[in-house]
Each structure stands twice: as C-alpha cells, then as structure tokens.
Design an enzyme around this catalytic site. Sequence first.
Site, PDB file in Angstrom:
ATOM      1  CB  SER A   1       0.191  -8.174  -1.117  1.00 15.83           C
ATOM      2  OG  SER A   1      -0.672  -8.954  -0.310  1.00 15.83           O
TER       3      SER A   1
ATOM      4  CE  LYS B   1      -3.960  -2.256   0.262  1.00 20.85           C
ATOM      5  NZ  LYS B   1      -4.985  -2.190  -0.780  1.00 20.85           N
TER       6      LYS B   1
ATOM      7  CD  GLU C   1     -10.330   3.333   0.311  1.00 13.44           C
ATOM      8  OE1 GLU C   1     -10.284   4.576   0.176  1.00 13.44           O
ATOM      9  OE2 GLU C   1      -9.563   2.565  -0.305  1.00 13.44           O
TER      10      GLU C   1
HETATM   11  C1  LIG Z   1      -1.458  -7.096   2.556  1.00 16.48           C
HETATM   12  C2  LIG Z   1      -2.614  -6.816   1.677  1.00 16.48           C
HETATM   13  N1  LIG Z   1      -2.737  -7.495   0.527  1.00 16.48           N
HETATM   14  C3  LIG Z   1      -3.778  -7.287  -0.297  1.00 16.48           C
HETATM   15  C4  LIG Z   1      -4.773  -6.384   0.012  1.00 16.48           C
HETATM   16  C5  LIG Z   1      -5.929  -6.260  -0.914  1.00 16.48           C
HETATM   17  O1  LIG Z   1      -5.923  -5.107  -1.673  1.00 16.48           O
HETATM   18  P1  LIG Z   1      -5.558  -5.122  -3.218  1.00 16.48           P
HETATM   19  O2  LIG Z   1      -6.361  -6.193  -3.860  1.00 16.48           O
HETATM   20  O3  LIG Z   1      -5.897  -3.762  -3.666  1.00 16.48           O
HETATM   21  O4  LIG Z   1      -4.103  -5.403  -3.319  1.00 16.48           O
HETATM   22  C6  LIG Z   1      -4.676  -5.638   1.187  1.00 16.48           C
HETATM   23  C7  LIG Z   1      -5.725  -4.651   1.517  1.00 16.48           C
HETATM   24  O5  LIG Z   1      -5.830  -4.115   2.561  1.00 16.48           O
HETATM   25  C8  LIG Z   1      -3.571  -5.874   2.038  1.00 16.48           C
HETATM   26  O6  LIG Z   1      -3.449  -5.206   3.199  1.00 16.48           O
END
Ligand SMILES: Cc1ncc(COP(=O)(O)O)c(C=O)c1O
Lengths: 411, 316
Positions: free
Chosen positions: A374, A85, A107
């Site tokens: 992620s 993020k 948000e």
């Molecule tokens: C670690 C992590 N991965 C994935 C996501 C999902 O979001 P996005 O699909 O936009 O990557 C989030 C959302 O809060 C997250 O904190």
Amino acid sequence: MQLTGKFGPYGGCFVSELLIPALTELEAAWLDARDDDAFRAELSHLLSQWAGRPTPLYASPALSADIGCRVFLKREDLLHGGAHKTNNTIAQALLAKRMGRTRLIAETGAGQHGVATAMAGALLGLQVKVFMGAKDVARQQPNVRRMELFGAEVVSVEAGSRSLKDAINETLRYWTETVADSFYVFGTVAGPHPYPSIVRDFQRIIGEETRTQVLAQAGRLPTAIMACVGGGSNAMGIFADFVDTPDVLLIGVEPAGHGLDTDAHGATLTKGRPGCVHGSISYLLQDEAGQVLEAHSISAGLDYPGVGPEHAWLKDQGRATYESATDAEALSAFAWLCRAEGILPALESSHAIAAARASRGRWQADDVLVVNLSGRGDKDLAHAMAALDADTLPPKETGASPSQRASRSPS
Amino acid sequence: MSETHPTTPAGSTSAAKQTPGQRLSATIEAVHDRGEGVFMPFVVIGDPDLETSMAAVDALVAGGADVLEFGFPFSDPPADGPVIQAADLRALAAGVTPSDCLRFLAEVKRRHDVPVVLLIYYNLILQRGLDRFCAEAEAAGVDAVLAADVPLEELTPLETAAAAHGVANVLIASALTSAERLAQIRARCGGFLYTVARVGITGEQRAVSSSLSTVLDRLRAPDPSGRPRLPALVGFGISTPAHVSAAMAAGADGVICGSAIVRRIAEHCPAGSPPTADRVAAMQRSLTDFVAAMKAATQGAWRPPPQASTNRHVQP
Ligand SMILES: Cc1ncc(COP(=O)(O)O)c(C=O)c1O
C-alpha cells in the site's frame, strides 16, 4: 440522504444533526459526479498523468521463493505521494471543487493521507488543514515537513490518546465549526455515510487494475489477495472488484502490536465487538461500557481502534478473513523486503508482507497470491531504525529468518 | 416510531404511563406561566468525581435551575469543545461508568424534584442495550434523552425503546436545518427542541449569533401539522446573563448552559488536587451565584409564541 449507507447491520450515519446538511450535500455531489463523464475523465487524466497510474503488478521472485507459490506485489508504493491514499484524495478534492468549497480538511495517522490531501490541495488551489495526533507528529516527521512544503497547515492534536482516533474527533469538530466552506477529505473507508462508500469507490481502481494485470501476467485470477487493514481503505480498494468473485480469497491483516493476548494492539476485527464511533457502527476496540480503547501499532497508519463497516460485514458473512501481524513481525518483514527485493515498504504494508510470509505452506506451487504494497517506507526510516535493533536485522540471503508469529487467526 | 398519538393532545392518553416527557413539558409550561424562560444547566456526571459532582448539582438547584441536563462521560465526544472534553476525561479518570451515572441520577431525583435530560453518545446506550438502557433511565427518573450522534436517519431503534419506557427523545435543530427536515424533526421530537445558537461544537462564546432570531422565528411559527408547539431551548455558547437576555429577546423559550458551568467546576475543583471541603464550598457558591444570575436574566423575558392558526388538522 438518498442511501442508508448500511452494510448489513454496520455503517450508517451517526453524527450530530448539525453535520447532516453537509453529508446530504456530499452524498448528492458524489452520486452526481459518479455518473458524470467529465468528472471521470478529469479524474482519470490526473490519476494517470499526475499520479502515475496504473501502478505495476510486480511478480516478486523473493516472495515467491519464500512462500512457495506465485506472489505478486501491487505497487501502490509507486503511486505519487508514496501510498494508495492519493487515489482517494485527488478524487475527493475534485468533488470539493465541484461543490464550491475552498478549504480541504483531513485527519491523518501516518501522515500519508495528510500528504496526499496537501498535494491535491496544492494542485487544485485549495487551502489545506490537516489534524494529526501529537504522537504521530513525533513519529512521522518527514510527512509533517512534506505537508508543510505543499502549503498545508498541520495541527497537532493533544487530546485523548494523541493518535488517529483523536485526530478524527478534532477534524469532525473543526468541520462542524466551518461546515459552510470546509470539505472533509476522509482518509479511509470508515466514518459516517457516505464516506465508507465514497472512499471504497475511489480506491477500487487498485483491484480493477489488479484483475486486468493478473489475468495478463499470470493467466488466471488470484487464489488470494492480502492487504493490511487500518481503517481499511487499501484493503477495500483491492478487494472491491473481487467481492463478487467467490473463488478469490480475501485476507485482511490487522496490527497485532505487542500481541493479541496483550492490550497493546489494533486488531479491531479480530478482538473488538460492534459499536458506534466516528459516525458508523462497526467492530470497535472498547471496554465493557463502550468507552473506546487506545489502539497500539508500530505503524501510525494502523493505530486505530475502529475499522470500516464494510469489512465488518465481509467478516460476518465469511467473505473475507482477517489475520494479524505483530510489531516485531512487521519490522522483520520491513527489513527483509528491503534486502530481498530492494523495495522499502511502509510499516503498514509490512504487516501484509509479514502475514504473506507466514502463510507459506498454505498454498500450492501454482497458486497466485497478490499482496497489496500500500505504500513506501521512507516516512518510517527514523522510527523503524530506532526499533530495529541492529542485531535483529535479518541475514542478507533471501528466504531466511521467517518471523515468529505470536498469534494467528485460524486458517 | 411515535405515530401512535396523532389525534390526542398530550395528557389525554388512557395509558397508565405518562406520555414521554410529560413531566418535563409540565415544568416548562409552569415556568412560562410565570413569564420566565427555562434555565437548564449541564454537567458531566462524575466530574471530577461522583461526590463533588453531586455537590455541584445541589448548587445548581439552589441557584434556581428549572431542568437539569447531564452528560455521561465518553472517551470520544466529537460534538464537544475542549471544556466538556476535559470534564469527560476527568470523570473517566475517576472511574465513572454508565452504571455509576444511572445510580447518580436516581440519587439526584431523591434529593431534588427537577426534570432530568440526558445528553449522551450513542455507543454507551448501544453497549448497554437500547431497551435495558431506556428501562434503567426511566427507573432513574430520566425524562428525556438526546443522543448527540443520532440524527433522524438512525433514530428509530432508540425512539422505539425510549417510547416504550416513557422517555422523550429530544432532537436538535439549527439555522442549517431545512424546512422539510424541520417538519420531520418536530414530528419525532419530544419535550423541547434543542436549538443550536451557533452551528459548531459546545463552548463559551463572546456573543449570541445574529442568525438566532431567524432560526427561532422559524421554530416558533405554528407547526403546520397542527401538533402542539415544541418549546425551543437554546444551547451552545450561552455563557453570560447578557447571552441569556439576547437569546430570550430573540424568542427563545429558555436556555441551556454547559461549558460555563463545567469551567467553574474545574476552576474550583481541578483534577489532581483533592476537592477539599473549602474548595467544594467555594465551587457551590460560584455555581449558585452564577445560576441565579443566569436565571434572573430569563425572568420577565419570556414572550408567548405567535398564536397557532385555528384550522388545526390532524395528520392523516
Ligand atoms: C501506506 C499505508 N498503508 C495502509 C494504511 C492504513 O490505512 P487503510 O487501512 O485505510 O488502507 C496507511 C494509513 O495511513 C498507509 O499510509
């Protein structure tokens, strides 16, 4: 507006007329900043010195043994803030400053985007207000505390399903009320144009680094890339640089919650149909009349009934495919990776790990699979430990206990 | 697109169908001829249930509503404040669907000879199908539709479907609307211009924004393209007779009142407790009295707009 923000029939700018001036100004500022060397230099300085880019591409012995091919983890969990993020929030916060705004609003679902916005606000001297569904406030307490430590105000949203979709509605409302001085830092590749494009642009560094790193470390491009999909920003971020490289399979992993045959999941692309919410047309979990349904996922960051419009278009074109992992599978992968690699993944990212493990048998030994890790899972400890009944913890040796898949997309 | 009637003023078309919004325009004109501003109350259809909602409509008309505005309940209404959100949720909890809403409107038309405007979120139209929705709206007697989340950029599909069924598209303008965009809005808006008193979401306000007269001056100025002027009806935050007077004094052609109406329905007939005959009667009295007071504040308060310049030219 200078661009339509359409991805095939998806995307667009479906907001009240009252927000059009702000979105028009945002689009102009983004197009201008994109081509401005000074902006890019400042962003890349902050990304490397403050946020810790590039993140490693880690060749995971345990996953490679488990899946039976060469598996790499893109370590966005090591980025400052603990998730991808930050790539987006620091860039949008710079845009906000450039536009003379004094307040960032956002948000958040898991709280990761809220934390990353709060950090960016603290760094750049901008006030921050974060809207978070009451359900998520309860299950992501550490992140609420972190946001507050960074000086942000966290507003608990009691409306509707009290999760991410309601937090977005509330942020849109607050933005409409304060549009002259607030900058809406949108957290994923959804929402009205230009957000899906802006967020994709600011996240594409994940895939650009991956390309360079995998060529250096594996001597070839990946066979496939897997990433979890909530709104879709980490997935779009790692996909974007490969969309025009058709040999690389792109695989998104949605949350199957209690199972795709129940109504408690968040598998928008797998089970939804096109509709319009939160400013764009994309796949949507909705009833026959078009009322938006509540999603369910054990991970707050994937608990969203919509999805970014570019994913909808990648799906329809067959350029990307979308699978899913259940709560139980994600939890199992969460615990497994801790023991196998000494890495604590976010519950969101654990869905991608689960789907990767379930894909064994699909690959040759010399295939290269990149999984986007992620985020890190510290925020999930209390929630995950409560769900992880002690005797469901997998045995300690690596490679054991492949999870049951309740359902799977055709592969 | 609505560029098919550039040379003839409304009413002189030879088509069998009325020009979109013609009945609505005629009503607004008649109200103005009496020196009054238009009073348009808003309710969410089916709040808290279909029957009580119809009782509310009867009371609004009895109080002197000139035009009725209806919301279709939607799960995710980002343009609405807490009062109307709660009304949406009450109606949804009562199981109210868009099909119910269309049947409800047809019944309103059987009971009352009042023009009807819809304020609706786009997904409900999309899921029904644009053409089907507009055809059904026309059959139910709907005069105009305002899709809350469809700006000019995305208007063409709805505009085309609505025009094919004689339904006008109402558009929004505010203090933030640029002169260039205002010209585009005027060119594609039918019936009236929904003028937002205050940039924000729906909800009751203490006072009418001081910027309102600046906006209205711009809106009431003769359309440079020579099109017939669109009446400017002011909404968002209008909740007392004093607000109505202030809006009329600032140059409004009428007012739209939502949250203050919806709040009265909820006070008398809250979700969870059965709407007994006594409660419904009390709600009706409250609404009728309130509408009468609001309407009274429009009486004698309408000022004709500045004269249009004489050198009208037609759009190329
Ligand atoms: C670690 C992590 N991965 C994935 C996501 C999902 O979001 P996005 O699909 O936009 O990557 C989030 C959302 O809060 C997250 O904190």
